[in-house]
Design an enzyme around this catalytic site. Structure first.
Site, mmCIF file in Angstrom:
data_model
loop_
_atom_site.group_PDB
_atom_site.id
_atom_site.type_symbol
_atom_site.label_atom_id
_atom_site.label_comp_id
_atom_site.label_asym_id
_atom_site.label_seq_id
_atom_site.Cartn_x
_atom_site.Cartn_y
_atom_site.Cartn_z
ATOM 1 C CG ASP A 169 1.249 -1.612 6.554
ATOM 2 O OD1 ASP A 169 2.370 -1.052 6.563
ATOM 3 O OD2 ASP A 169 0.230 -1.077 7.024
ATOM 4 C CG ASP A 200 6.338 2.014 6.036
ATOM 5 O OD1 ASP A 200 5.221 2.564 6.008
ATOM 6 O OD2 ASP A 200 7.401 2.639 5.943
#
Length: 293
Positions: free
Chosen positions: A209, A211
């Site tokens: 991802d 973050d």
């Protein structure tokens, strides 16, 4: 240097290593308590390997609840000379996208409350952490990824946060502005303890991802991370399998001395060392302390 035995610590989504021959499981006790799970021993293309799931069966252990000292001690007792850590991470850079593997070479430790050393009062030791990743091991990971056409970046800085919560936006923006590359919750104190145990160590950070700093992507949640973890897991197994197949039979001397980190690291005089502390260091520091009577 002796026989090479490869250790693998599997992070989120990497709970086993299929294809091992002469497979067996063994529960290893340590002076530091119980490791995350049983150790899985086996061979692949004639190379010995030992696998340990960092979070235990069923992912029952939080990053803050892992007994890192027991894990590293158990792997040392198993004869591991070269250790690969596989872990999920978030990215601070747009070009480090989900699915990319980052072979990091630096860490920033922002954890707290974790036991981060085998040493302390009664036996004080200071090892160098200037270069926490063994370069030959990192290079072999990069070669394996290239051979298997797995997208990766060689080099980068891993910010290790305490967790278990994901980052706050202010934290994410701050660490991104510092120029760090990825964020995770498990590399520390694992890398420090591996160095104290004189095990050559390298990390594969699997990006799941962005973050929470990226305005075009939603906030991190477990569902999205798990989807990315499942997609990454097969590539991680392929990478590790190729690494083991191509690994030399003999342990290669580490050019930065990670396998001899305790040379000249003891500061407590021999006569002042606490016997109770030394008794717990039989595996970790046996090369330097010698056999105990």
């Amino acid at each position: 240097m002796g026989k090479a035995i490869i250790g693998i610590i599997g992070g989120s989504g990497v709970y086993d290593l299929p294809g091992l021959e002469d497979y067996r499981e063994e529960r290893v006790s340590t002076p530091w308590g119980e490791p995350s799970d049983v150790l899985r021993f086996g061979r692949l293309a004639g190379r010995d390997a030992v696998f340990l799931p960092r979070h235990g069966k069923g992912h029952r252990l939080s990053p803050s609840g892992i007994n890192y000292r027991a894990n590293i001690d158990a792997l040392k007792r198993a004869g591991v000379t070269d250790l690969i850590s596989v872990s999920a991470c978030g990215s601070y850079r747009a070009e480090l996208y989900p699915g990319l593997f980052v072979m990091v070479d630096q860490f920033v430790d922002r954890t707290h409350g974790r036991e981060s050393s085998f040493f302390g009062n009664g036996c004080v030791v200071h090892v160098s952490m200037a270069h926490p990743v063994a370069p030959l091991l990192q290079a072999r990971l990069a070669d394996a990824a290239t051979a298997e056409s797995i997208p990766f970046k060689k080099g980068g800085t891993y910010l290790c946060m305490e967790g278990p919560q994901f980052s706050m936006l202010a934290e994410s923006l701050t660490y991104k502005s510092f120029g760090y590359d990825v964020v995770g919750m498990t590399a520390m104190p694992e890398a420090k303890l591996a160095r104290e145990a004189e095990i050559s160590y390298a990390t594969v950070a699997m990006v799941t991802d962005f973050d929470c700093w990226h305005s075009d992507h939603g906030h991190v949640d477990v569902a999205s991370v798990l989807r990315a973890v499942r997609e990454n897991a097969e590539s991680a197994r392929t990478l590790i399998t190729r690494l083991i197949r191509d690994f030399p039979e003999e342990h290669e001397e580490c050019p930065i001395g990670s396998d001899k980190a305790l040379d000249n690291a003891f500061i407590t005089a021999p006569e002042a060392r606490d016997p109770a502390v030394l008794a717990k260091l039989d595996a970790v520091a046996g090369r330097v302390l010698g056999p105990r009577s």
